[in-house]
Scaffold this motif. Structure first.
Motif, short mmCIF file in Angstrom:
data_model
loop_
_atom_site.label_atom_id
_atom_site.label_comp_id
_atom_site.label_asym_id
_atom_site.label_seq_id
_atom_site.Cartn_x
_atom_site.Cartn_y
_atom_site.Cartn_z
N UNK A 47 0.81 -1.22 0.00
CA UNK A 47 0.00 0.00 0.00
C UNK A 47 0.84 1.28 0.00
N UNK A 48 2.00 1.26 0.63
CA UNK A 48 2.84 2.45 0.73
C UNK A 48 3.83 2.49 -0.43
N UNK A 49 3.84 3.62 -1.11
CA UNK A 49 4.76 3.83 -2.24
C UNK A 49 5.46 5.16 -2.03
N UNK A 50 6.50 5.18 -1.21
CA UNK A 50 7.14 6.45 -0.82
C UNK A 50 7.76 7.17 -2.00
N UNK A 51 7.70 8.49 -1.94
CA UNK A 51 8.29 9.34 -2.97
C UNK A 51 9.80 9.42 -2.73
N UNK A 52 10.59 9.16 -3.79
CA UNK A 52 12.05 9.17 -3.68
C UNK A 52 12.67 10.18 -4.63
N UNK A 53 11.87 10.91 -5.38
CA UNK A 53 12.40 11.91 -6.30
C UNK A 53 13.20 11.26 -7.42
N UNK A 54 14.40 11.78 -7.66
CA UNK A 54 15.25 11.27 -8.73
C UNK A 54 16.21 10.19 -8.29
N UNK A 55 15.96 9.57 -7.12
CA UNK A 55 16.90 8.57 -6.61
C UNK A 55 16.99 7.35 -7.53
N UNK A 56 15.86 6.94 -8.12
CA UNK A 56 15.90 5.79 -9.02
C UNK A 56 16.78 6.06 -10.23
N UNK A 57 16.79 7.29 -10.70
CA UNK A 57 17.67 7.66 -11.82
C UNK A 57 19.13 7.77 -11.36
N UNK A 58 19.32 8.32 -10.16
CA UNK A 58 20.69 8.45 -9.63
C UNK A 58 21.32 7.08 -9.42
N UNK A 72 21.07 4.54 -11.22
CA UNK A 72 21.56 4.00 -12.49
C UNK A 72 22.91 4.57 -12.87
N UNK A 73 23.33 5.66 -12.20
CA UNK A 73 24.63 6.27 -12.45
C UNK A 73 25.61 6.00 -11.33
N UNK A 74 25.17 5.30 -10.29
CA UNK A 74 26.01 4.99 -9.14
C UNK A 74 26.52 3.56 -9.27
N UNK A 75 27.82 3.40 -9.42
CA UNK A 75 28.39 2.07 -9.62
C UNK A 75 28.20 1.16 -8.41
N UNK A 76 27.92 1.75 -7.25
CA UNK A 76 27.68 0.95 -6.06
C UNK A 76 26.24 0.51 -5.91
N UNK A 77 25.37 0.94 -6.79
CA UNK A 77 23.96 0.58 -6.71
C UNK A 77 23.74 -0.81 -7.28
N UNK A 78 22.79 -1.58 -6.71
CA UNK A 78 22.52 -2.93 -7.26
C UNK A 78 21.90 -2.90 -8.65
N UNK A 79 21.35 -1.75 -9.07
CA UNK A 79 20.74 -1.65 -10.40
C UNK A 79 21.76 -1.28 -11.47
N UNK A 80 22.92 -0.78 -11.07
CA UNK A 80 23.86 -0.22 -12.02
C UNK A 80 24.38 -1.28 -13.00
N UNK A 81 24.98 -2.33 -12.48
CA UNK A 81 25.62 -3.31 -13.37
C UNK A 81 24.63 -4.06 -14.24
N UNK A 82 23.51 -4.58 -13.71
CA UNK A 82 22.57 -5.29 -14.59
C UNK A 82 22.01 -4.41 -15.70
N UNK A 83 21.69 -3.15 -15.37
CA UNK A 83 21.09 -2.28 -16.38
C UNK A 83 22.08 -1.97 -17.49
N UNK A 84 23.30 -1.58 -17.14
CA UNK A 84 24.25 -1.20 -18.17
C UNK A 84 24.78 -2.41 -18.94
N UNK A 126 12.80 4.88 -19.04
CA UNK A 126 12.89 6.25 -19.54
C UNK A 126 14.33 6.61 -19.91
N UNK A 127 15.30 6.05 -19.23
CA UNK A 127 16.68 6.26 -19.65
C UNK A 127 16.90 5.63 -21.02
N UNK A 128 16.38 4.42 -21.23
CA UNK A 128 16.47 3.78 -22.54
C UNK A 128 15.75 4.61 -23.60
N UNK A 129 14.59 5.16 -23.25
CA UNK A 129 13.84 5.97 -24.21
C UNK A 129 14.60 7.22 -24.61
N UNK A 130 15.32 7.84 -23.66
CA UNK A 130 16.12 9.02 -23.98
C UNK A 130 17.23 8.66 -24.95
#
Length: 328
Positions: free
Chosen positions: A73-84, A86-98, A301-305
């Motif tokens: 039920x809770x979907x907290x607002x994180x702003x641009x953190x999801x995009x950030x 993707x540019x942070x090599x320490x993030x778990x999303x960084x390596x799989x996405x790139x 959206x990064x892929x779309x850009x």
């Protein structure tokens, strides 16, 4: 002798004629109809566009700004953190996405040149007059009507390293019959590109045929009189005449190749390893299997850009050059 005086004909709409014999500006012509007629014709498209493109597009941006799990039920607002992330090599999303973006780029580079040039050569051949031309046009276009599930499963068994028909035919011809078409590189990429070319070559060829039909035959006749070779006809008549069609095919083919999903998912299952796991596969797995829709939306959206920038670059490179004396 009786003389009759011709009376001025009144407009069929009943509006009185304006001074000088002209109709008043407010009169409505029966030929052009109501001013709302164009909007009525556009209404079905606008409804579909707003429902399935505009609203999901805006909603996707909103989701990408949240830590969105549609099971919670809770979907907290994180702003641009999801995009950030993707540019942070320490993030778990960084390596799989790139890694997925890298695989997507490899497939685009491998497949697009063949999907642009081979259909053009095929269209030039099928544009000639010879017995059975319509039959061969239908034969080359037929694979495109198959769904990706049919194409993927069929070629998965045909290319199987153990019992696939492809290796069986190669063995019957005295060639190596143990090629790992789906489990080793670079054979996996070769297989995916070859299957995609086989599947979609007819579609691009049909578009090229429509463009070739608009090039005047007189141009080729004049070139023959001047002694032009086949290459010169292709370079100075066919390619310039197909410029709008060529731009369309290049852009749409790049977009389609960058969104490749079914072939890799069904034939190689993203392997060997993660080498053929494209960005779309990563986005789909993250959003629909791990329920992390916020991160998946940011990736999309990064892929779309990236795709938008590549499309603009293609339009700029293939634009028609203006002469120096021509004003814009």
């Amino acid at each position: 002798m009786a003389v009759t005086t011709a009376q001025p004909t009144r407009p069929s709409s009943g509006a009185p004629p304006a001074p000088g014999g002209r109709r008043s500006r407010g009169a409505t012509s029966g030929i052009h109809g109501s001013r709302w007629t164009p909007y009525l014709f556009l209404a079905p498209f606008l409804v579909l566009f707003i429902t399935f493109v505009a609203v999901p597009g805006v909603l996707g941006i909103w989701i990408s700004l949240h830590d969105w799990d549609f099971l919670l039920p809770n979907k907290p607002f994180v702003g641009g953190q999801n995009y950030a992330d993707l540019l942070d090599s320490g993030s778990p999303q960084f390596e799989p996405f790139w890694n997925g973006m890298k695989a997507t780029g490899i497939f685009v580079v491998i497949s697009v040149p063949f999907l642009v040039t081979l259909p053009l050569l095929l269209a030039i051949l099928l544009n000639r007059k010879f017995p059975g031309r319509t039959f061969f046009r239908a034969v080359f276009f037929a694979p495109f009507v198959l769904g990706v599930a049919v194409v993927g499963l069929m070629w998965r068994y045909l290319l199987d390293p153990s019992f696939g028909m492809v290796n069986g035919i190669l063995g019957a011809l005295g060639l190596p019959d143990d090629t790992a078409w789906t489990t080793e590189q670079p054979y996996a990429w070769i297989s995916l590109a070859a299957v995609t070319v086989w599947w979609t070559i007819g579609f691009n060829a049909v578009i090229y045929l429509a463009g070739l039909a608009d090039i005047p035959v007189e141009h080729y006749e004049a070139a023959e009189i001047d002694g032009a070779s086949a290459w010169q006809k292709l370079r100075y008549i066919t390619i310039p005449g197909l410029r709008p069609v060529l731009i369309f095919i290049i852009v749409t083919t790049i977009l389609a190749s960058a969104n490749m999903f079914g072939q890799s998912y069904l034939i190689t299952k993203g392997g060997p390893g993660d080498s053929t796991r494209t960005a779309i596969m990563e986005i789909t797995d993250l959003g629909l299997s791990q329920y992390r829709m916020g991160q998946a939306s940011a990736m999309s959206y990064v892929l779309a850009v990236f795709l938008a920038l590549v499309s603009l670059l293609n339009f700029w490179l293939l634009r028609e050059k203006k002469s120096k004396g021509e004003t814009s």
